[in-house]
Design a protein around this motif. Structure first.
Motif, PDB file in Angstrom:
ATOM      1  N   VAL A 204      12.987  74.297  13.146  1.00 19.74           N
ATOM      2  CA  VAL A 204      14.344  74.349  13.848  1.00 19.74           C
ATOM      3  C   VAL A 204      14.436  73.637  15.251  1.00 19.74           C
ATOM      4  CG1 VAL A 204      16.423  75.532  14.668  1.00 19.74           C
ATOM      5  CG2 VAL A 204      15.216  76.171  12.563  1.00 19.74           C
ATOM      6  N   ALA A 205      15.226  72.881  15.869  1.00 16.37           N
ATOM      7  CA  ALA A 205      14.982  72.506  17.022  1.00 16.37           C
ATOM      8  C   ALA A 205      14.859  73.417  18.085  1.00 16.37           C
ATOM      9  CB  ALA A 205      15.983  71.330  17.267  1.00 16.37           C
ATOM     10  N   GLY A 206      13.984  73.433  19.166  1.00 14.25           N
ATOM     11  CA  GLY A 206      14.020  74.362  20.078  1.00 14.25           C
ATOM     12  C   GLY A 206      12.825  75.379  19.931  1.00 14.25           C
ATOM     13  N   LYS A 207      12.973  76.544  20.722  1.00 23.05           N
ATOM     14  CA  LYS A 207      11.949  77.477  20.658  1.00 23.05           C
ATOM     15  C   LYS A 207      12.569  78.726  20.767  1.00 23.05           C
ATOM     16  CE  LYS A 207       8.277  74.452  23.100  1.00 23.05           C
ATOM     17  NZ  LYS A 207       9.544  73.377  23.064  1.00 23.05           N
ATOM     18  N   LEU A 254      21.952  72.231  17.080  1.00 18.54           N
ATOM     19  CA  LEU A 254      20.895  72.263  16.522  1.00 18.54           C
ATOM     20  C   LEU A 254      20.768  71.383  15.621  1.00 18.54           C
ATOM     21  CD1 LEU A 254      19.982  75.913  16.794  1.00 18.54           C
ATOM     22  CD2 LEU A 254      19.342  74.266  18.529  1.00 18.54           C
ATOM     23  N   PHE A 255      19.494  71.077  14.928  1.00 15.71           N
ATOM     24  CA  PHE A 255      19.159  70.497  13.935  1.00 15.71           C
ATOM     25  C   PHE A 255      17.792  71.195  13.297  1.00 15.71           C
ATOM     26  CE2 PHE A 255      15.491  68.096  14.746  1.00 15.71           C
ATOM     27  CZ  PHE A 255      15.530  67.541  16.320  1.00 15.71           C
ATOM     28  N   THR A 257      14.551  70.000  10.823  1.00 18.81           N
ATOM     29  CA  THR A 257      13.599  69.344  10.032  1.00 18.81           C
ATOM     30  C   THR A 257      13.231  70.018   8.876  1.00 18.81           C
ATOM     31  OG1 THR A 257      11.495  69.636  11.204  1.00 18.81           O
ATOM     32  CG2 THR A 257      13.033  67.967  11.999  1.00 18.81           C
ATOM     33  N   GLY A 276      13.447  64.536   7.652  1.00 16.95           N
ATOM     34  CA  GLY A 276      12.966  64.317   8.928  1.00 16.95           C
ATOM     35  C   GLY A 276      11.912  65.046   9.411  1.00 16.95           C
ATOM     36  N   SER A 278       7.856  66.067  10.015  1.00 14.74           N
ATOM     37  CA  SER A 278       6.536  65.440  10.113  1.00 14.74           C
ATOM     38  C   SER A 278       5.590  66.421  10.665  1.00 14.74           C
ATOM     39  CB  SER A 278       6.609  64.205  10.975  1.00 14.74           C
ATOM     40  OG  SER A 278       5.469  63.804  11.265  1.00 14.74           O
ATOM     41  N   ALA A 293       9.647  60.455   6.026  1.00 14.89           N
ATOM     42  CA  ALA A 293      11.070  61.274   5.840  1.00 14.89           C
ATOM     43  C   ALA A 293      11.775  60.326   5.031  1.00 14.89           C
ATOM     44  CB  ALA A 293      11.757  61.602   7.030  1.00 14.89           C
ATOM     45  N   PRO A 297      17.189  64.788   9.781  1.00 18.37           N
ATOM     46  CA  PRO A 297      17.248  66.232   9.751  1.00 18.37           C
ATOM     47  C   PRO A 297      18.362  67.034   9.097  1.00 18.37           C
ATOM     48  CG  PRO A 297      15.994  65.633  11.761  1.00 18.37           C
ATOM     49  CD  PRO A 297      16.938  64.268  11.129  1.00 18.37           C
ATOM     50  N   GLU A 332       0.882  68.086  18.817  1.00 20.90           N
ATOM     51  CA  GLU A 332       1.459  67.693  19.991  1.00 20.90           C
ATOM     52  C   GLU A 332       0.647  68.621  21.114  1.00 20.90           C
ATOM     53  OE1 GLU A 332       5.609  67.970  20.164  1.00 20.90           O
ATOM     54  OE2 GLU A 332       5.743  66.008  18.951  1.00 20.90           O
TER      55      GLU A 332
ATOM     56  N   SER B  57      12.262  68.244  20.254  1.00 23.38           N
ATOM     57  CA  SER B  57      13.171  68.382  19.259  1.00 23.38           C
ATOM     58  C   SER B  57      14.452  68.647  20.086  1.00 23.38           C
ATOM     59  CB  SER B  57      12.704  69.345  18.426  1.00 23.38           C
ATOM     60  OG  SER B  57      12.393  70.537  19.050  1.00 23.38           O
ATOM     61  N   THR B  58      14.062  69.474  21.438  1.00 26.10           N
ATOM     62  CA  THR B  58      15.453  69.869  21.966  1.00 26.10           C
ATOM     63  C   THR B  58      16.328  68.626  22.584  1.00 26.10           C
ATOM     64  OG1 THR B  58      14.437  71.800  22.813  1.00 26.10           O
ATOM     65  CG2 THR B  58      16.275  71.303  23.836  1.00 26.10           C
ATOM     66  N   THR B  93      11.438  61.085  12.297  1.00 29.73           N
ATOM     67  CA  THR B  93      12.426  61.843  11.653  1.00 29.73           C
ATOM     68  C   THR B  93      13.724  61.167  11.140  1.00 29.73           C
ATOM     69  OG1 THR B  93      13.152  61.611  14.020  1.00 29.73           O
ATOM     70  CG2 THR B  93      11.928  63.459  13.817  1.00 29.73           C
TER      71      THR B  93
END
Lengths: 395, 102
Positions: A204-207, A254-255, A257, A276, A278, A293, A297, A332, B57-58, B93
């Motif tokens: 999920v995008a973000g933390k 949000l999205f 992958t 989406g 990777s 992909a 996402p 990363e 991603s954000t 993506t």
């Protein structure tokens, strides 16, 4: 009303200068005692009304007036009296934290002299200090409660990741997630039916907690999708998940992958759809195939809008072959010099010899050593599914 | 990250130039610029990514949000000449198929 001490009243009726001087000396002595009392005061109260009231009561004896109050946010502390702008002598004080207050003093019988005005300003700062300490304490308590709730929610989110692994003869599975904070948005889920392992791995995008909360929703949707649509294949599973979560993702901006797939052990074939995500790698010996992909996402567009004509990717599985789905928290991650781990290093780690568990654990050790004192930049999740070298898959 | 917004020749379109690293720390400021532009009547956004060295991603989620807001209003987000690192992320993506990129 102006306050006079009992001792000065005893000589107050004298008209002669000696009497007046004596009266003034007695008043000054009383004021000194009151100042000592005020300076020596240490309030045990963390309630701002109580602490300020203790200061004000002592201060009234110092400046010899009963009309003394400290105003914060437009209200006199410890009373229901609102502050009227034109009343009495006022002393505005503020601190570096941005808190402010006004001490208001009234003594109609005689104005405050310069030394008394300095004293009143000092009293104002004392009151402000008491208000500041009380509010810091209250904020600290509130923060502690919020942190406790956050930690509890994070623990619950982490518990939604499956603790079991598919157990089919000849199949090995490694799955592990390490969030960058107490909880994160990386996810995996499994389903097993007959000799078919269904899986979903995503990010999920973000933390942090917001991503973790969405992660739990996606896992629930995936678990249901395995039950309802697993036999129809990965595309049906993906579309089912999307139907459950698309609106929530879109509303939250949000999205996620996602890789949805299955491994049919009898047929020796892995099928998957990649929305989406990777890196996704298919490893056979030293050969690494990057799995691209197929569509964006989940959460960008409804899957039904973009999956028209979608072909599921398929891989024949030989003994020793493995599918690797990782999160970008590995590639990363930078070392203290700012150099990222990168895709080539990940691919090398995935082609080493050993069991899937050894390879998986090895990567986590490798990335920790690589990062050193550098902060973990993102959630790290690794999923490896494969055929044991001596059993299963196509010969 | 430096963010600057200016009016384009088309009054309904804003040019947004981004310079630097676009990640979760920069997302709130980017969102403020987008929301301000849309509140000001913009339906289209042209986002310059040539000088963006990294997106996470954000950041991508913010670009998607902006795209949806513009498309709801009959406009679009156009990504202008993404840098190589950004282009790679968009391709990996499959978001290069979701956005209009020039």
């Amino acid at each position: 009303m102006e306050r006079r001490t009992a001792s000065s009243s005893a000589v107050a009726d004298r008209d002669d200068p000696v009497g007046l001087v004596t009266e003034a000396l007695i008043d000054a002595n009383d004021q000194l005692l009151a100042m000592y009392d005020l300076a020596a005061m240490t309030s045990q109260s963390l309630d701002e009304s109580v602490a300020v009231s203790e200061i004000i009561e002592r201060a009234k004896r110092v400046v010899m007036t009963d009309e003394l109050f400290f105003v914060v946010d437009g209200w006199a502390v410890g009373s229901d009296e609102s502050y009227a702008a034109d009343d009495g002598a006022t002393f505005d004080v503020s601190n570096a934290a941005g808190r402010s207050g006004i001490l208001v003093a009234r003594r109609p019988s005689r104005p405050f002299g310069t030394p008394e005005r300095k004293l009143l300003r000092a009293i104002a700062n004392l009151c402000l200090g008491a208000v500041h300490a009380a509010r810091l304490h209250a904020e600290g308590v509130s923060d502690a409660v919020m942190q406790r709730d956050h930690d509890t929610a994070s623990a619950i989110a982490v518990m939604s990741l499956p603790q079991w692994r598919p157990a089919i003869d000849g199949v090995s599975c490694f799955a592990r997630s390490e969030p960058a904070r107490s909880a994160g948005g990386d996810l995996f889920a499994f389903g097993v039916r007959d000799q078919v392992v269904s899986f979903v791995v995503g990010d999920v995008a973000g933390k942090g907690l917001p991503a973790a909360m969405m992660m739990t929703t996606v896992i629930s949707a995936a678990t249901a999708a395995f039950q309802l649509h697993g036999s129809a294949g990965p595309a049906a599973v993906l579309e089912s998940i999307d139907e459950w979560v698309y609106d929530r993702l879109s509303d939250a901006s949000l999205f996620v992958t996602l890789v949805a797939g299955d491994y049919d052990v009898e047929q020796g074939r892995i099928r998957l759809v990649n929305a989406g995500h990777s890196p996704v790698l298919f490893v056979r010996g030293d050969e690494v195939t990057q799995v691209d992909a197929d569509l964006p996402p989940i959460g960008v567009f409804p899957v039904s809008d973009v999956a028209i004509g979608l072909e599921v990717q398929a891989f024949d599985v030989h003994p020793g072959d493995r599918l690797v789905v990782a999160s970008d928290g590995f590639t990363e991650q930078c070392n203290p010099a700012g150099v990222p781990f990168g895709d080539p290093a990940l691919e090398r780690a995935m082609t080493t010899s050993g069991s899937i568990d050894e390879i998986g654990e090895g990567l986590f050790h490798t990335i920790d050593a690589f990062a050193g004192r550098a902060e973990q930049s993102d959630d790290r999740t690794l999923f490896i599914l494969g055929a044991d070298p001596s059993h299963g898959g196509l010969s | 990250m430096d963010i600057s917004t200016r009016q384009s020749d088309d009054p309904s379109v804003r040019q947004i130039a981004l310079v630097g690293r676009f990640d979760a720390h920069e997302a709130p400021a980017f969102r403020e610029h987008i929301d301000a532009a849309i509140a000001d009547g913009a339906t289209g956004l042209r986002v310059g990514l040539a000088d963006v060295e990294f997106v996470d991603s954000t950041a991508l989620a913010e670009l998607i949000r902006a795209m949806k807001h513009c498309r709801e209003r009959g406009g679009d987000v156009v990504l202008l000449t993404p840098s190589d690192p950004v282009r790679v992320i968009l391709e990996l993506t499959k978001l290069d198929a979701a956005f209009t990129i020039t």
